[in-house]
Design a protein around this motif. Structure first.
Motif, PDB file in Angstrom:
ATOM      1  N   GLY A 187    -132.238  68.815 -65.232  1.00  0.00           N
ATOM      2  CA  GLY A 187    -131.242  69.222 -64.255  1.00  0.00           C
ATOM      3  C   GLY A 187    -130.073  69.999 -64.811  1.00  0.00           C
ATOM      4  N   HIS A 205    -128.202  69.658 -61.254  1.00  0.00           N
ATOM      5  CA  HIS A 205    -129.022  68.843 -60.356  1.00  0.00           C
ATOM      6  C   HIS A 205    -129.442  67.562 -61.076  1.00  0.00           C
ATOM      7  N   SER A 206    -129.922  66.600 -60.306  1.00  0.00           N
ATOM      8  CA  SER A 206    -130.465  65.371 -60.890  1.00  0.00           C
ATOM      9  C   SER A 206    -131.949  65.508 -61.203  1.00  0.00           C
ATOM     10  N   SER A 207    -132.614  66.503 -60.595  1.00  0.00           N
ATOM     11  CA  SER A 207    -134.033  66.773 -60.832  1.00  0.00           C
ATOM     12  C   SER A 207    -134.172  68.008 -61.719  1.00  0.00           C
ATOM     13  N   ILE A 209    -134.683  71.674 -63.202  1.00  0.00           N
ATOM     14  CA  ILE A 209    -134.384  72.997 -62.674  1.00  0.00           C
ATOM     15  C   ILE A 209    -135.691  73.720 -62.354  1.00  0.00           C
ATOM     16  N   THR A 223    -128.736  77.984 -58.532  1.00  0.00           N
ATOM     17  CA  THR A 223    -129.742  77.078 -59.079  1.00  0.00           C
ATOM     18  C   THR A 223    -130.447  76.331 -57.966  1.00  0.00           C
ATOM     19  N   ALA A 224    -131.697  75.968 -58.226  1.00  0.00           N
ATOM     20  CA  ALA A 224    -132.456  75.086 -57.339  1.00  0.00           C
ATOM     21  C   ALA A 224    -133.248  74.129 -58.213  1.00  0.00           C
ATOM     22  N   SER A 225    -133.480  72.927 -57.716  1.00  0.00           N
ATOM     23  CA  SER A 225    -134.233  71.923 -58.481  1.00  0.00           C
ATOM     24  C   SER A 225    -135.648  71.813 -57.930  1.00  0.00           C
ATOM     25  N   LYS A 227    -136.775  69.500 -56.234  1.00  0.00           N
ATOM     26  CA  LYS A 227    -136.755  68.996 -54.856  1.00  0.00           C
ATOM     27  C   LYS A 227    -136.732  70.143 -53.852  1.00  0.00           C
ATOM     28  N   ARG A 232    -127.398  75.473 -55.283  1.00  0.00           N
ATOM     29  CA  ARG A 232    -125.992  75.402 -55.672  1.00  0.00           C
ATOM     30  C   ARG A 232    -125.588  76.693 -56.359  1.00  0.00           C
ATOM     31  N   GLU A 244    -122.500  74.844 -51.889  1.00  0.00           N
ATOM     32  CA  GLU A 244    -123.769  74.135 -51.818  1.00  0.00           C
ATOM     33  C   GLU A 244    -124.475  74.529 -50.528  1.00  0.00           C
TER      34      GLU A 244
END
Length: 382
Positions: A187, A205-207, A209, A223-225, A227, A232, A244
């Motif tokens: 993340g 992110h917590s997940s 990237i 950025t996107a994860s 999920k 963001r 966001e």
């Protein structure tokens, strides 16, 4: 920040002279193209490349036409092609079921000379490539190497967390370069500021990237994860979260992110078959003039027309307080499409692995469904 070569780089072969931009020549006879292995836009989306099991092709986007065809023969596939704007230099990596070369080798191709002029060999598979004026960037599973084109010598290397997609974005405007890639943990995003000679880590992110985008000047990062629900946007200079954006509530694979120029809009494509356009609410000019004064979340929400619940933001779940897209275009679900902003105002271009090319227009005031202006199959003979 300086690093030294490691055993990942086994050998290099060089034969290089300074390159200049040349006009692409449209071929008189154009045969149909086989199924794509890989698609990518160049830096300003004026062109896109198509890799197949027999070579590579370059198309202009405005107007959409095939400008270069380079066929190396059947069963000689390419997995990646990188180009620098519309110059004569390309970096090629073999790919597909019958690759032109092992996926551990990168070749520098001079289209003006119609031959290879350099080669880099690695111990592991090359995940992606970037070509800039004066350097080539090679992305491996957990390292990124930057080489000078003048002598093919390693100038810098960057360590990353496991990066199977080869995520890496580079600023391409004039001035000091900036590279963004996955960081050293899940993340996290790593930002290499070569002008400032510093490294910045952003816990985005917590997940893991899954997708990255950078403005041409490197000031803003999206950025996107894995999920795929939230996108963001950060100030890359200090890591401040600026906005966001919510793509949807269910999990999705994000295929591409793209900023408009200037950075007023952000486009997103995913396996859900919808291309989204988000309005960026921060004042990019103000941030450029004073990077220390970033808009607060409350200031952003005052400008937001994406959610009628913005005043109750603190009391509602994040699902309701996130900002939603203002415009959308629908595509076949599950098929990979890449999106970029077009030359014409308020337009986007979309390319798909099925050979589809779309040009669409969105209404910046009313939003809603986009208008399709063009649709072509770039795999067909033209």
């Amino acid at each position: 920040m300086a690093s030294f070569p490691s055993d990942d780089t086994l050998s290099r072969r060089e034969s290089y002279s300074d390159h200049t931009d040349v006009a692409s020549t449209v071929e008189e006879t154009q045969t149909p193209i086989g199924p794509p292995i890989h698609l990518s836009f160049n830096q300003d989306a004026s062109c896109f490349t198509v890799c197949t099991d027999s070579g590579f092709y370059v198309f202009s986007t405005d107007p959409m036409r095939r400008s270069i065809s380079r066929e190396f023969g059947k069963r000689r596939g390419l997995g990646h092609v990188a180009m620098f704007f519309q110059s004569n230099l390309f970096v090629l990596v073999g790919g597909g079921a019958t690759p032109l070369s092992p996926p551990t080798k990168a070749f520098l191709w001079d289209d003006r000379l119609n031959c290879y002029v350099g080669e880099l060999t690695f111990r592991s598979h090359i995940r992606s490539l970037r070509l800039l004026h004066g350097c080539v960037i090679v992305v491996l599973l957990q390292k990124i190497y930057i080489y000078n084109l003048s002598n093919f010598k390693l100038s810098h290397q960057v360590e990353t967390v496991c990066n199977p997609k080869g995520l890496c974005e580079v600023s391409h405007a004039a001035g000091p370069k900036l590279i963004v890639c996955p960081g050293l943990q899940k993340g996290q995003v790593r930002v290499e500021h070569y002008g400032l000679r510093k490294t910045k880590f952003i816990n985005a992110h917590s997940s893991p990237i899954a997708c990255l985008a950078l403005t041409s000047d490197g000031r803003f990062l999206a950025t996107a994860s894995s999920k795929g629900t939230l996108i963001r946007v950060f100030n890359s200079l200090d890591g401040t979260l600026l906005q966001e954006l919510r793509r949807g509530a269910d999990q999705a694979e994000i295929y591409s992110l793209a900023f408009s120029s200037p950075a007023h809009w952000l486009s997103v494509s995913s396996n859900k078959g919808t291309v989204h356009i988000f309005r960026l609410k921060f004042d990019s000019e103000s941030l450029l003039n004073d990077g220390s004064n970033n808009p607060s979340v409350s200031n952003l929400s005052k400008q937001s027309a994406a959610s009628s619940f913005s005043m109750l933001k603190g009391a509602l779940p994040k699902y309701f307080s996130s900002e939603w897209s203002v415009a959308r275009f629908w595509l076949p679900e599950g098929l990979k499409h890449l999106v970029a902003f077009g030359k014409q105002k308020n337009t986007i271009v979309i390319i798909g692995m099925d050979g589809s090319f779309y040009r669409c227009k969105f209404d910046p005031e009313r939003g809603g469904n986009m208008t399709q202006l063009e649709h072509h199959n770039f795999l067909a003979a033209r």
